[in-house]
Design a protein around this motif. Structure first.
Motif, PDB file in Angstrom:
ATOM      1  N   PRO A  30       6.882  18.999 -40.333  1.00 41.79           N
ATOM      2  CA  PRO A  30       5.813  19.119 -39.335  1.00 41.79           C
ATOM      3  C   PRO A  30       4.683  18.126 -39.553  1.00 41.79           C
ATOM      4  O   PRO A  30       4.012  17.736 -38.596  1.00 41.79           O
TER       5      PRO A  30
ATOM      6  N   LEU B 268       5.623  15.028 -37.889  1.00 44.28           N
ATOM      7  CA  LEU B 268       5.615  15.268 -36.447  1.00 44.28           C
ATOM      8  C   LEU B 268       4.204  15.126 -35.871  1.00 44.28           C
ATOM      9  O   LEU B 268       3.995  14.451 -34.859  1.00 44.28           O
ATOM     10  N   VAL B 269       3.214  15.737 -36.519  1.00 47.13           N
ATOM     11  CA  VAL B 269       1.864  15.674 -35.965  1.00 47.13           C
ATOM     12  C   VAL B 269       1.261  14.277 -36.126  1.00 47.13           C
ATOM     13  O   VAL B 269       0.475  13.834 -35.286  1.00 47.13           O
TER      14      VAL B 269
ATOM     15  N   ARG C 137       8.806  17.726 -29.012  1.00 53.89           N
ATOM     16  CA  ARG C 137       9.345  18.400 -30.199  1.00 53.89           C
ATOM     17  C   ARG C 137       8.457  19.584 -30.585  1.00 53.89           C
ATOM     18  O   ARG C 137       8.960  20.661 -30.940  1.00 53.89           O
ATOM     19  N   MET C 138       7.148  19.411 -30.533  1.00 51.56           N
ATOM     20  CA  MET C 138       6.245  20.508 -30.880  1.00 51.56           C
ATOM     21  C   MET C 138       6.360  21.651 -29.882  1.00 51.56           C
ATOM     22  O   MET C 138       6.266  22.828 -30.242  1.00 51.56           O
TER      23      MET C 138
ATOM     24  N   LEU D  74       0.666  24.065 -34.862  1.00 49.71           N
ATOM     25  CA  LEU D  74       0.900  22.851 -34.083  1.00 49.71           C
ATOM     26  C   LEU D  74       0.105  22.823 -32.781  1.00 49.71           C
ATOM     27  O   LEU D  74      -0.020  21.762 -32.156  1.00 49.71           O
TER      28      LEU D  74
ATOM     29  N   VAL E 120      -1.109  19.803 -29.863  1.00 50.92           N
ATOM     30  CA  VAL E 120      -0.717  19.789 -28.448  1.00 50.92           C
ATOM     31  C   VAL E 120      -1.955  19.705 -27.569  1.00 50.92           C
ATOM     32  O   VAL E 120      -1.988  18.965 -26.580  1.00 50.92           O
TER      33      VAL E 120
END
Length: 534
Positions: A98, A101-102, A119-120, A128, A132
């Motif tokens: 994660p 990802l962020v 994906r999130m 998360l 967003v």
């Protein structure tokens, strides 16, 4: 410096004795939004946690980061700017990390951001959601639309995803040009929260802005007792004021005077004024008139209006109250607000009161009524209370040029109390330019750091103002120093060589040099043009 360009080597191991998660927490706690090196260290610490492969540790690190939404916004900008000039390959979104990802959701490439957002959204987690929310204000339509649509759906399906970090991030980006969507979407789960589970959880959020947002949205849905308890206990002033207003509104509608009287006894002025206003609206001015000597000026004004409605003379009340052995400070302030110069003797007598706060309010009252007894107030410059000394200096400031110079110099060199030296400097700086400069040079060598900084700044400014400049139109102040005074100033300046620059010392020597000082535009002190030498 470019983090993404420099980080071509494996991540450095954490310091001995510190695990990767603790390193990330320390990096979040120590990072400052404007410190690029600290942000690089934060990114490295986050990646270190992600590379360890423990998902719970990664989410815990993200919770620590989203706990500081302002830092999160600055990190988002930093990653985007640094990755725009990086030659490093784009981060892979295949792994389940994660953290990666962020960070990918902040890349300069909009296609990477869009894939990261999707994906999130496919794997929604409360940790998360702030990321967003960030992308709902993205400048690329495809990224923004995906984030906005996904946020609306997720909040509808699971309102508990609206954590305090998500709300705070939405409130911050609401200031942006395209940032209003997330805040508007968060209103939906709050208004639809039938069992108040979400609102109750957000009302305990550590960020005051979140609690204010919840109260502004759903205060009408809380019971009056809950609102009253919140008004009395919340640490944030604005939250207390909002809760008190909502509780008072319900109390007025339902005629609950006892609850209003309870709130009127609160130690917080913003709660008391709201409750007292409610009592006035319910037709109970006699309950409000009891607050004529309240510490709050606004409450005293309301109480005076209530007293007039009940036939009480506020001025007579204040005059009687200040004669008591232990008068309230609010009564002294109230006499200053309603009295006249004829009340000067009453207030002067309070300067002997043993309570420092009463002496402070008496000084303020005398100053507001313009009846300052100079000898009596001057004696308070050596008062045992620091607050009284400061207030006495404020009261005497307009008359500072008429104070004895010996008194001010004794205060400037007081060996025991910095409060006395600060008061002496404040009064000395209002004298003529020579006295003010001498005082600034004296306190530049003080032991109190604030006095040293103030004296150094003032001395440098005053000395530079003595230097002629062709572009300066205002007249140059004259020191009118005798040879002995000039020698003393130069000696003081030499002692302060470490605080003053060599250029400032040179300007002072030039200003004290005998002979007419040149004026801007080639003129001398008399204003006439200098004649060429024969």
């Amino acid at each position: 410096m470019n983090f993404f360009l420099r980080r071509q080597h494996p991540l450095s191991p954490p310091s001995p004795g510190v695990d990767v998660l603790e390193r990330a927490r320390l990096a979040v706690a120590g990072a400052r939004p404007g410190d690029g090196d600290a942000l690089e260290e934060l990114i490295a610490a986050l990646l270190q946690v992600g590379s360890a492969g423990n998902l719970e540790d990664s989410f815990e690190a993200l919770r620590a980061l989203t706990g500081r939404p302002a830092l999160l916004l600055r990190l988002d900008t930093f990653v985007r700017q640094e990755s725009a000039y990086s030659t490093r390959p784009a981060p892979s979104l295949a792994e389940a990390d994660p953290v990666a990802l962020v960070l990918a959701a902040s890349q300069a490439d909009g296609r990477i951001r869009e894939r990261a957002v999707r994906r999130m959204l496919n794997r929604p987690r409360p940790e998360l959601m702030p990321f967003v929310v960030l992308r709902t204000s993205d400048w690329v339509p495809q990224v923004r639309e995906a984030a906005c649509a996904g946020l609306a759906v997720l909040l509808h399906e699971n309102p508990l995803l609206a954590t305090s970090a998500t709300v705070r991030t939405a409130l911050l980006i609401n200031r942006r040009r395209r940032g209003a969507f997330a805040r508007g979407q968060l209103l939906v789960p709050l208004l639809a929260d039938s069992d108040t589970a979400l609102t109750g959880r957000l009302l305990t959020a550590p960020e005051p802005a979140v609690r204010r947002f919840v109260l502004d949205t759903t205060a009408h849905r809380f019971g009056i007792r809950h609102l009253a308890a919140l008004a009395e206990s919340d640490p944030d002033r604005q939250v207390r004021a909002r809760a008190a207003e909502a509780a008072t509104r319900q109390a007025v509608w339902t005629d609950q005077a006892e609850l209003l009287r309870r709130l009127a006894r609160s130690r917080h002025a913003e709660v008391r004024i709201t409750a007292l206003t409610g009592l006035m609206r319910t037709g109970s001015p006699q309950n409000v008139a009891q607050y004529l000597d309240d510490p709050s000026a606004l409450i005293r004004a309301l109480a005076r209006e209530a007293a007039r409605r009940t036939g009480t003379d506020p001025l007579a009340y204040y005059r009687t109250t200040v004669r008591a052995a232990e008068p309230a400070a609010g009564a002294v302030a109230g006499l200053a607000e309603t009295g006249s110069r004829a009340d000067g003797p009453l207030l002067t007598a309070l300067l002997d009161n043993p309570v420092p706060q009463i002496r402070v309010h008496a000084l303020r009252a005398l100053r507001s009524l313009d009846v300052v007894p100079m000898p009596r107030v001057t004696a308070l410059l050596r008062d045992g209370s620091t607050a009284v000394v400061k207030e006495a200096a404020t009261t005497l400031a307009p008359s500072a040029p008429h104070l004895p110079a010996d008194l001010l110099w004794d205060m400037l060199t007081d060996p025991q109390r910095s409060a006395v030296r600060r008061a002496g400097y404040r009064l000395s700086s209002r004298h003529d330019p020579l006295t003010a400069l001498r005082a600034a040079l004296v306190v530049s060598g003080d032991t109190h750091p604030r006095l040293v900084a103030q004296g150094k700044t003032d001395a440098t400014t005053q000395i530079r103002n003595l230097a002629p400049h062709p572009w300066r139109t205002r007249p140059i102040p004259s020191l009118d120093a005798s040879p002995a005074q000039s020698a003393e100033l130069l000696a003081l300046a030499e002692q302060r060589r470490t605080e003053l620059t060599e250029n400032v010392l040179r300007l002072l020597r030039d200003a004290l040099r005998p002979g007419p000082a040149p004026m801007p535009g080639g003129t001398v002190g008399g204003g006439e043009a200098r004649k060429p030498a024969a």
